[in-house]
Design an enzyme around this catalytic site. Structure first.
Site, short mmCIF file in Angstrom:
data_model
loop_
_atom_site.label_atom_id
_atom_site.label_comp_id
_atom_site.label_asym_id
_atom_site.label_seq_id
_atom_site.Cartn_x
_atom_site.Cartn_y
_atom_site.Cartn_z
N SER A 116 47.59 37.13 38.23
CA SER A 116 46.55 37.28 39.24
C SER A 116 47.20 37.68 40.55
O SER A 116 48.38 37.43 40.78
CB SER A 116 45.78 35.98 39.43
OG SER A 116 46.55 35.05 40.15
N CYS A 117 46.44 38.38 41.38
CA CYS A 117 46.95 38.81 42.68
C CYS A 117 45.80 38.81 43.67
O CYS A 117 44.64 38.69 43.27
CB CYS A 117 47.60 40.19 42.58
SG CYS A 117 46.46 41.49 42.07
#
Lengths: 492, 148
Positions: free
Chosen positions: A8-9
């Site tokens: 995730s970012c």
């Protein structure tokens, strides 16, 4: 090796997917298997709980909080920022291999697959077969309820150990509490434990519903579960309430609503409408038949009192093992406990048989988790440890997490084991003047050694039955997929 | 829905002194194509994302990107900077630059295209092809075929 990963970012459109790709390529190069959940903006497909259960280690390459990370609890974990996985995926896999070799982190024995994260959003479900999803929903409820069973049950057991079985008759601690009295402390523990136990069915129902319909389903699930307690429907009533609440919420979500209303759907409309529907069904549809059932069973048992006492013991045993605190179990228990007032030898024998039969379900399951570890999920094995103490203390509820997760195979096993113990206790002529307390009241039992023998035999029978039934159909590793959809009845 | 990238969103000879200039030049192409409504607002969103963590990646890649209310549809602009532009990657400047513009709350199918671009950037052949391609139309066509 088998790995699972979450990437995730902050923006969720680039690094999330690059990291996933890098990890997949690195795994392909090293001959490992990896499944990556990309928690990005393209919608994430949560990992199948079974894949998580099978994984040797978990990799988080995430710059924002991993969603539903409790699904991975208890697994060896490697974590870093998302960029590290893009440049150094191979090293992260090496670290994950090392973590897997080191074993699960200490003190982190929380539910792994059981949080059944898969089930935590409705998206997941669309792909899997109905049997898989049903099991996922049930195991989600189970995983949240186990801490309640452990905390409440162990407090109650401890209160018996410190205060004797009559501690349940102690005055309320709000009315009387003496800091220097051991009895007061035991009473306090007992009363806290009983309150914790009161949450058992509502929490079970609530989180089954949560698994099906996400957060809005918590309310109808918990309320429905509490109503199940009110109408004496026990944990089976809780299972029904949870599945019902989940199904109602899933149904409501299918209705297309105008954009202006959509915003308040999950917060106001869905909880309101679904709670009303579930409440009505639980009170009006489920309540009266259950009350009639309890009354009918009581009359029937009273009629049996003169019959062969071994057969009576077997019947009481079957009832004790059926629903662990539900209407059938309660009827058998009340029949015995209220009968004590008569203070006849026959009534003491009945009490002894009922208590013994109520001890074997948790004990038998605890034994089964030790004998055949691989038939049980990680979280069930953890629960097995507490189940020893709970069973020994005549806290039959210790078996609920097992029964809720796989009722079709577990409940019959418990019934057979309890029937054997109930019949044996009667045949041995064991007696008990105490209506509860389990192992702590053995000094008050007539024929204590034969009594223990009856319990041990029932425990072994229960464990044997569970292991046999579970081995026949599946191992939990391949489990869920193989349950034919037809086998599981549609939720309510 | 229109394509995420077209020939006029490709600059095979991007010359920029720094990443802000590179982003601005590519963003101007998005404005010209009617995909970005307010260039200053959009670049502010890009800069905000860039300030959280530089978007340069090892292997000569820069991917300035953001989700922005000033974007009307998910879009890519591709710039090839033979001289390199520093995007903060540990191994030096980037020559392959993708400006990724996603609308606020874009739907999943569009986002999947951007996701698959991100995945392609990890693959060596994809980058080699982008370094050797001669014609903007060919580049756009190639990128489209890879990500759809």
């Amino acid at each position: 090796m088998k790995f699972v990963a979450v990437t995730s970012c902050p923006t969720g459109i680039a690094h999330t997917y690059m990291a996933a790709e890098a990890l997949e390529q690195a795994a392909a190069d090293s001959g490992d298997e990896i499944h990556v959940e990309t928690q990005g903006s393209a919608g994430s497909d949560p990992l199948d709980p079974q894949i998580i259960a099978d994984a040797d280690a978990v990799i988080f390459a995430a710059d924002v909080e991993v969603r539903d990370r409790e699904r991975f609890a208890g697994k060896p974990l490697v974590q870093s920022g998302v960029k590290r996985a893009i440049g150094g995926a191979a090293e992260m896999l090496d670290e994950a291999r090392a973590a897997a070799a080191a074993g699960p982190p200490a003190g982190d024995a929380a539910p792994a697959e059981a949080a059944a994260g898969g089930g935590l959003t409705t998206k997941v479900d669309s792909g899997a077969g109905f049997g898989t999803r049903l099991r996922g929903w049930l195991m989600t409820g189970v995983s949240y309820v186990i801490p309640f069973v452990a905390a409440g049950g162990l407090l109650i057991a401890l209160s018996f150990a410190l205060g004797g079985y009559e501690i349940v008759n102690a005055p309320k601690v709000t009315d009387h509490f003496d800091w220097n009295s051991l009895q007061s402390w035991a009473a306090l523990m007992n009363q806290i434990g009983v309150i914790a136990f009161g949450f058992l069915v509502p929490i079970l129902a609530g989180f089954i519903a949560f698994a099906m319909g996400d957060r809005p389903a918590l309310v109808p699930g918990i309320v429905g579960g509490f109503i199940a307690v009110q109408v004496q429907a026990g944990f089976i009533g809780g299972l029904i309430a949870g599945l019902l609440a989940g199904a109602v919420v899933m149904g409501i979500r299918k209705i297309k609503v105008p954009r202006s209303v959509a915003g308040i759907m999950p917060v106001v409309v869905i909880p309101l409408v679904s709670t009303l529907i579930v409440g009505i069904l639980m009170f009006v549809v489920l309540g009266p038949p259950l009350a009639a059932l309890a009354e009918g069973l009581t009359n029937w048992l009273n009629g049996l009192s003169g019959a062969n006492k071994v057969i009576l013991g077997i019947i009481l045993g079957l009832m004790m093992g059926f629903d662990m605190g539900g209407p059938v179990n309660k009827t058998a228990y009340s029949f015995a406990a209220l009968g004590l007032a008569a203070a006849t030898p026959a009534s003491f024998e009945i009490m002894a048989a009922v208590m013994a039969a109520g001890m074997t379900p948790p004990l038998g399951l605890a034994l089964a988790t030790v004998l055949r570890k691989n038939l049980f999920t990680h979280v069930e094995r953890e629960n097995g440890k507490a189940a020893w103490v709970l069973g020994a203390s005549f806290i039959t509820e210790g078996a609920i997490p097992f029964a809720a997760g796989d009722p079709i195979r577990v409940i019959p096993s418990l019934m057979v084991g309890s029937a054997v113990t109930g019949g044996l206790s009667m045949a041995f002529g064991c007696t008990s003047r105490a209506p509860h307390g389990g192992i702590f009241v053995v000094p008050l039992i007539g024929n204590p050694f034969l009594y223990l023998l009856a319990i041990i035999i029932g425990t072994v029978v229960t464990a044997f039955m569970v292991v046999t039934l579970k081995s026949f159909h599946r191992t939990p590793k391949e489990a869920a997929d193989e349950i034919p959809a037809t086998e599981a009845a549609a939720p309510a | 829905m229109s394509e995420v990238i077209t020939a006029d969103l490709v600059d095979l000879d991007l010359k920029a002194a720094d990443r802000r200039s590179a982003s601005r030049q590519l963003a101007e192409r998005l404005v010209a194509a009617g995909r970005v409504t307010d260039i200053e607002g959009f670049l502010a969103d890009i800069a905000k994302r860039e300030s959280q963590m530089p978007t340069g990646l090892e292997g000569g890649i820069g991917i300035p990107h953001c989700r922005s209310a000033h974007v009307s549809e998910p879009s890519l602009a591709f710039g090839r900077a033979t001289d390199g532009v520093d995007f903060g990657a540990p191994d030096g400047p980037a020559d392959i630059i993708f400006l990724i513009a996603a609308p606020e709350g874009g739907d999943a199918s569009h986002m999947k295209i951007l996701a698959s671009l991100a995945r392609r950037l990890i693959r060596a052949q994809f980058k080699e092809r982008l370094r050797s391609v001669q014609d903007p139309a060919e580049a756009a066509e190639f990128i489209r075929s890879e990500v759809s």
